[in-house]
Design a protein around this motif. Structure first.
Motif: not given
Length: 111
Positions: A47, A49, A65, A100, A104
Motif C-alpha cells: 500500500a 500514497v 491510495l 488514509l 486502508l
C-alpha cells in the motif's frame, strides 16, 4: 543515518512501485510519497500514497491510495486498487491521515 538494510528496503519498495505503475500508461506522472505497509496474502500486497500530476498544459495534482499485488514468483505485478484520496482543490493535507486510515482500513478489512 540510513544503514545498508534500510537502503535495500527503500530500493525494493521503489522497484515494486515502478513495476506496478508501469501498466498505468501515459498522461500522468506518479511519484511514490509514502509506503503504508505490506501484507502477505496470495503474494505480497503493498500500500502506497502516490502523488499524481496530470501531463497537461495546466497540470492538476492529486494524491492516490495505490494497493498493488506481486505474485509469489515475482512474475506478475498488478494493481489491486487505485483510488484518489485528495485533489489539489480539496481539504488540506492535515486531513490526509484520517482519509488514509479510513480507506486502508476498509480495503484491508481491519476491524
Amino acid at each position: 543515518m540510513v544503514d545498508g538494510n534500510t537502503t535495500k528496503i527503500l530500493v525494493k519498495l521503489q522497484e515494486v512501485f515502478n513495476k506496478a505503475v508501469k501498466s498505468l500508461g501515459v498522461g500522468q506522472t506518479r511519484e511514490l510519497m509514502l509506503w503504508l505497509g505490506t501484507q502477505l496474502v496470495n503474494g505480497h500486497n503493498y500500500a502506497f500514497v502516490v502523488r499524481t500530476e496530470s501531463a497537461t498544459l495546466k497540470p492538476t495534482v492529486s494524491y492516490e491510495l495505490l494497493i498493488c499485488n506481486i505474485s509469489f514468483d515475482k512474475q506478475i505485478y498488478s494493481i489491486y486498487s487505485l483510488e484518489k484520496i485528495i485533489t489539489s482543490s480539496s481539504s488540506p493535507v492535515v486531513a490526509l491521515s484520517v482519509v488514509l486510515w479510513q480507506r486502508l482500513k476498509y480495503k484491508l478489512q481491519i476491524a
